[in-house]
Every structure is written in C-alpha cells, then in structure tokens.
Design an enzyme around this catalytic site. Structure first.
Site, mmCIF file in Angstrom:
data_model
loop_
_atom_site.group_PDB
_atom_site.id
_atom_site.type_symbol
_atom_site.label_atom_id
_atom_site.label_comp_id
_atom_site.label_asym_id
_atom_site.label_seq_id
_atom_site.Cartn_x
_atom_site.Cartn_y
_atom_site.Cartn_z
ATOM 1 N N GLU A 1 4.480 7.919 -4.425
ATOM 2 C CA GLU A 1 5.302 7.215 -3.438
ATOM 3 C C GLU A 1 6.199 6.160 -4.080
ATOM 4 O O GLU A 1 6.778 5.337 -3.386
ATOM 5 C CB GLU A 1 4.411 6.571 -2.371
ATOM 6 C CG GLU A 1 3.741 7.578 -1.462
ATOM 7 C CD GLU A 1 3.120 6.947 -0.232
ATOM 8 O OE1 GLU A 1 3.233 5.720 -0.075
ATOM 9 O OE2 GLU A 1 2.532 7.677 0.571
ATOM 10 N N GLU B 1 0.875 -1.166 0.000
ATOM 11 C CA GLU B 1 0.000 0.000 0.000
ATOM 12 C C GLU B 1 0.908 1.211 0.000
ATOM 13 O O GLU B 1 1.139 1.847 1.014
ATOM 14 C CB GLU B 1 -0.925 -0.041 1.222
ATOM 15 C CG GLU B 1 -2.123 0.893 1.103
ATOM 16 C CD GLU B 1 -1.806 2.295 1.546
ATOM 17 O OE1 GLU B 1 -1.176 3.043 0.751
ATOM 18 O OE2 GLU B 1 -2.177 2.647 2.662
#
Length: 726
Positions: free
Chosen positions: A189, A180
């Site tokens: 990210e 995640e």
C-alpha cells in the site's frame, strides 16, 4: 456497480495510482470514479462531489467490496492501536494520521490528547490532522467525526500525504505519525514511500510513530495445491490431449505474475508440509526513514525431506516503542517468540479477511531438499514489494532476460486460472463437450465469445477446415500475439484463426466474411473478471444476444445453459467480519454500515449485498443443506429476465449464517458435461448472501425449512436473492 482497481478496492493508499480523477478548488473537491457494466464490459466515469450528500442508505454500497468493514470489525487490531496511541500521544503534541479512512485512529488520538476533557478542543500546540486521499471515504469520515462530536478537534485534509505542504496544509511538522497503510505483504500500500516523504517533509526529527516497527517472517513449504497454482507447463503434460498452452521451450509464454499472493493458509493446513522453522526476513523501523531497496541472504536449515514449492510469509507489528503491544498475521498454527527474553507470543487470532498470509511460488516443480540441508534464500524488498530467490534456482537476471525475449507474446493470468488450465479433469470435460458437439457436424465458422485461449486453441486444433474468430474482449492484442507464438506447437495456422482487432459487442456479416456462425462457445471466462460475483460471467448470454443476427438457424451454443445453485451454510467467521459496526473502542461507527456494505445485524427490512469469496478460505464453514437448483439461464434464447425459487431443507444441525451461490455451466444439450464452480471447486469464487440474523437449524424446535428466491435483471446484470421462512 462501482468498480475500482484492486489497490483502491482494498483500502486507501496514499501514494499509489488511483483509478479516479480529482478536480479541486478552494470551495469543493470533485472525483471522477470508474463505473463498469458487468454484462458488457463497458465503463464510464461518474462524478462524486464533496458537497453532494447522497442517500443515507444507498442501494449500491460504494465500498461494499472493500475490506474496510472487515478491518473495522477486527477488535484485536483496534485494541492494539488504541493501547499504543494512549501510551504514545501526549496532550500538546501535533499528530498526523496518514490514510485516515473513517477517522478511527484520529479520534483515538484526539481522545488521548483531551485527557478525558471532551469539551475542550486541543490547544494550538496540540492538534490532529487526518489525511485521506479518497473522496468518498473523506465524506464518510466527516459523518463519523460529527457523530462522535469530534468535527472541530480533527483537521481533515482530502489529499495524498505526498501532496501536503508544511505552512500550507499543516502549520508545522508533526511530532507523532499514526498510520495503518499495511497490506498482507506489508509494503503493497506504499508504506515505504509514505514514510520516506513523511520523514523528509512532514515530521520533526526523532518523531514518534504508531506502529513503531514491523518484521516479516517466512517458512518453506511443500504443497501440491500451491504447485498447481503456478506450474502450468508441468501440469498440462499429464492431460495427454495434445493441447500445449505452454509449449516446450516457451515455459514463460503463459504464467502468473512474479509476486506474493495473499491467501488464507490456515485453510490449507492439512495440505501443506512444513520444511523449515519460521525465519525472520526483514525489519522496518517506522520511526526512521526507510530504504527503498534492501537485500538479505538467509541460510535456512530444512526440517524434513521434500520439495520447496513455496515460501509462506507474514508479518508481526510492534505498535509501541517499549515492545509490549503486538499484532501478528501469522498462521494460527505458528507459535512465535517476538523476543527470546519474553514469553512466547501466540499468533492465534480471530479470522479476518483484510490481512492474510502471503505465498511466493518457487518456479517449476520446486527445489528438492533433504532434512537438515541448508537452503540459501535471497530476499529483496523494493519500496512496494518483497521477492525471493532460492540459490538453486536460475538467477533472477536470467529469468528476467528469458521473460524479455517473450514479453510481447507473454500472457499473465491469475493463479486460479493457471490451475484451471492445468487441471486434467477440466480439460477432458472441455474436450469431451466439444467432441460431442461436433459429432456429425462440420461447422464452417466458430466464434469464441470470451477470453478463452484454451477453447480457441482446442477448436483450431480439432476443426482443421473451419475458421475461428475469437473476440478476446479482455485480452485483445495480447491474445493475438500469444496465439501466434503457440500456433505451430498446436498444429494450426493463423490464417484460420482471427482475433478481431477492434472489439465489438455486435458483429455483422462483414465481420464474419459473409458466413453465419455455426458454433458459438465460451468457458465462460472474461479476463479481469475473476474476482467478481459468478453471475457476472452471464456476460456470455449478453454477448450471445448481441451476436443474434449472425447466428445460423441451427447454431450450437456452448455452454447451452447455466444453473444457479445455492447451499445454506454456517459461516461464523465471515458473518462476524461483515456484521454492522456499533462502537469501536468506544467510538461510534454506526453511520458507515450502509456505505461499507454491512450484512449482519442489519435493521429489519434492510438487505446486505451479495459478495464474492473463495468460500473454502472463509474460516470455519459447514454445509447445512443439500445443493439447491434455484434458477436456469437458457442460452439458446436471447437474454431475458429470470426468476426461480427453491425449498431449503436443512439436513445438518448448526447455525445458518447465509447462502452460498454459484453457477454450474451445462456445456452440451444432453447435459453430459457440466462444469461445476461450487465451494468444493477451489479455483472459483462464489457469491455469499449473509443473513441479518443467524438462525439455528436442524434441531427440534428450530427452523427446518426455508425458501430461497432469486431474480435476474439483464439490464444491470445483477441477481437479487431473497429468503423467507416457510
């Protein structure tokens, strides 16, 4: 306070640069983390050792300003991952969890593999490896695993995923990838590089993944508020003050960075005009190796007349391969069909701060469109971002070439700072304050203590015979180059304006050319400080103190004082996102609360931290008291400890979740000009002090008065806030 750059503060990012340094051995890991003094801007490296336990309840929660706590309080997210893991993981599979954080997903995997037999560790064929690169989070994860009796079931590795080697760190390639590592934009990210390396080096062929796929969506909108956040050139024209931060022909000299900006767009629902239906942009299949670069051409039919000033985007996550478990970050107003053969998927959800929508600004005033017109949107994704270009805009190559010509002198500021500089009322307030200050005076030397390019240009423009020294502690050389580029357009020469090349906290008469400072000014604004608590701008007071030896006896200081104000507010969404964790999907996380800066449901005698927020974006909000005057800071005197208190009388009924605090800056001694930065002023963040237990107020039999007390410590730059029942 510990300071980490944005991509570390939000969450762990396995394949991103980190503002820390790690030294390792087979015995222990050691991390050097940057720590910043908010009042001086000075920084130092502090050591975090893997074997060092530290206090159980640290006074400065290391990860309080991250979104970890909010993410773990997102029950819809947690449930979706648990359901997908239960469907995907089998007893004998080998699972790799990248960016494991507190170990929540790894524990879900271990539990699913154990098939209810919690006393038996997975067999050799079945194992769980949790990969987490950030050492403080690894230490926290080990506590969580121990608390849940899973320390021996999960192999924890303190490395980036692209540093893992099969046969060294893990015995064999994994059958399942659980991760995640998603931000509001989806890719920021390092999702794509992480998946690429994992498929190349760490996963078996045809590996299963949780999540399974994701798709990004967008919508064309018109919004005056969003327009003001990026178009300084067209907004400052209306100010009529003859100050040109963006002179004609130099439209890119000062701008925002071309990127997507995370924002709670539901807070703008009354100010946004939708100009299209939602449209799909990109789809990413996590079970396959993704491409680093992809482009698509979208033909979008407009639904109304208007000006396309922004693209609002979000994503929908499909967590299982069958397509039954979804998670969406869409605005609440957007109903959506994930698949036309299925029932409509509602995006309505609880407010959360870790994932928002994203805004891409269309340059200039936007693109005018008529209803039913076809708009061509060119979308590009790299390995870390998604960008857009409307066909009626300048081609991106031309924009980049134009920027290249000005890159040495170009300034990149935040959208909120651009909006402030383009705000006619704010500029008039500054102009009025300076003119009032100069009445009957002819200062020979003015020092701009902060990073205000506006005040530097303003005083240089108005004070034709004065010398101006700008300290520019954050902008430094960039500030000098910018001033040189815009000097002619603003009617001053650089022989009267000086930016100190070697920034100092303390000036001498040699630095001021043997002159005393007659005028010391600041907004205050410190470059890079905008995401922090409002009282960290009291750095101006610290700077004023360090300059004491070069100030004239009748020096004029602007602002002359600051006023700490507060308001009791109902903040149910924010409070729920910052409440203490207990069990998450049956897994105990109670040991993380102190480190993650939990505020709600704290044990008695424990206090949560003050945290910075754009309060207007915090979901459901309501003011319950008058605006209070808690404490004053007198900048005519050197910095010193301060205390203050105020009686809180609740004038509205409701549930009080905490106090919102901010500083109003009094610019002149007559208090004619006050720059307010409270919740209604949406370009500034406020500090929020949440109550451990919400209280009913304003009703018969409920609380009607409280007292709020604050104290300022100049050695740390922090303000301690307490409240009690009268």
């Amino acid at each position: 306070m510990a300071f980490l750059l944005r991509h570390l503060l939000t969450r762990s990012k396995p394949n991103s640069f980190r503002p820390n340094r790690t030294m390792g051995s087979s015995a222990a890991q050691r991390l050097f983390q940057l720590k910043l003094d908010p009042l001086t801007g000075n920084s130092e490296w502090v050591v975090i050792d893997e074997q060092e336990q530290g206090p159980e309840n640290p006074s400065e929660p290391l990860l309080a300003t991250t979104s970890y706590l909010d993410m773990l309080n997102d029950s819809r997210r947690n449930r979706a991952f648990r359901e997908a893991i239960d469907k995907t993981v089998t007893k004998n599979c080998r699972v790799l969890d990248i960016g494991a954080g507190t170990g929540l997903l790894s524990m879900m995997v271990a539990r699913a593999m154990s098939s209810g037999d919690s006393g038996v560790s997975p067999c050799a064929e079945g194992m769980v490896t949790a990969c987490e690169s950030y050492l403080p989070m690894v230490k926290l994860m080990r506590k969580v695993l121990h608390l849940n009796g899973m320390g021996r079931k999960i192999n924890v590795i303190n490395k980036r995923s692209d540093e893992l080697n099969v046969g060294v760190d893990i015995p064999s390639r994994a059958d399942v990838l659980v991760s995640e590592i998603l931000d509001s934009e989806l890719l920021g990210e390092g999702l794509i590089p992480t998946l690429q390396h994992a498929h190349d080096k760490l996963l078996v062929e045809n590996a299963k993944t949780v999540p399974y796929r994701a798709a990004t969506y967008g919508q064309l909108v018109e919004s005056k508020f969003l327009w003001k956040l990026h178009d300084l050139y067209n907004n400052e024209v209306k100010a009529l003050d003859n100050i040109y931060l963006v002179p004609s022909g130099q439209e890119t000299i000062l701008s925002i960075k071309q990127q997507q900006y995370a924002m709670h767009c539901d807070a703008l629902k009354e100010e946004i005009k939708l100009l299209s239906e939602p449209f799909k942009i990109f789809e990413f299949d996590f079970s396959k190796r993704p491409d680093s670069h992809e482009e698509t051409e979208l033909h979008i039919k407009t639904t109304d007349n208007g000006s396309v000033q922004a693209v609002i985007s979000w994503w929908i996550l499909q967590l299982d391969c069958e397509g039954t478990i979804f998670y969406s970050t869409a605005p609440k107003s957007v109903p959506f069909n994930v698949n036309k053969s299925q029932t409509p998927f509602s995006s309505a959800r609880d407010w959360c701060d870790h994932w928002k929508q994203c805004v891409w600004f269309i340059p200039g005033k936007g693109i005018h469109v008529s209803k039913d017109e076809e708009v061509h949107l060119h979308a590009i994704h790299t390995d870390i971002s998604i960008s857009y270009n409307l066909k009626t805009q300048l081609p991106r190559t031309q924009i980049e070439q134009h920027d290249l010509l000005a890159k040495d002198s170009r300034l990149i500021l935040s959208p909120e700072r651009v909006a402030i500089y383009g705000d006619s009322e704010w500029r008039l307030s500054m102009l009025t304050a300076i003119k009032n200050t100069l009445l009957g005076k002819a200062p020979s030397l003015c020092v701009v203590a902060d990073d205000s390019i506006f005040l530097t240009i303003l005083v240089a423009h108005l004070m034709q015979i004065s010398h101006v020294i700008s300290l520019f502690p954050g902008l430094r050389d960039k500030g000098t180059q910018y001033l040189q580029a815009v000097a002619d357009a603003n009617g001053f020469s650089m022989d009267r304006v000086e930016v100190l090349q070697n920034w100092k906290t303390c000036l001498t008469m040699l630095d001021t050319h043997q002159k005393k400072v007659d005028l010391l000014i600041g907004e205050p604004f410190y470059y890079g400080n905008e995401g922090k608590l409002p009282w960290q701008n009291l750095r101006f007071w610290k700077d004023r103190t360090m300059l004491n030896s070069v100030l004239s006896e009748d020096v004029v200081i602007m602002p002359c004082k600051g006023i700490l104000r507060a308001c009791a507010m109902s903040l149910p969404d924010l409070w729920n996102s910052r409440r203490c964790l207990k069990k998450i999907e049956g897994l105990d996380h109670s040991v993380v609360n102190a480190t993650l800066g939990a505020c709600g449901d704290l044990p008695e005698a424990q206090e949560g931290p003050c945290l910075p927020y754009f309060v207007w974006q915090c979901g459901e909000i309501k003011e319950l008291s008058e605006i209070l005057r808690v404490m004053e800071f007198d900048f005519s005197k050197p910095i010193s400890p301060c205390t203050g208190k105020a009686k809180v009388e609740f004038i509205e009924t409701g549930i009080c979740h905490g106090f919102v605090l901010w500083i109003d800056w009094v610019m002149d001694a007559e208090s004619c000009t006050v720059l307010a930065t409270g919740p209604v002023h949406r370009y500034w963040k406020q500090g929020v002090k949440l109550l451990s237990k919400p209280i009913s107020v304003g009703l018969l039999g409920s609380e009607r008065t409280r007292e709020i007390e604050a104290s300022f410590d100049p050695s740390s730059g922090e303000i301690m806030v307490k409240h009690c029942l009268l």
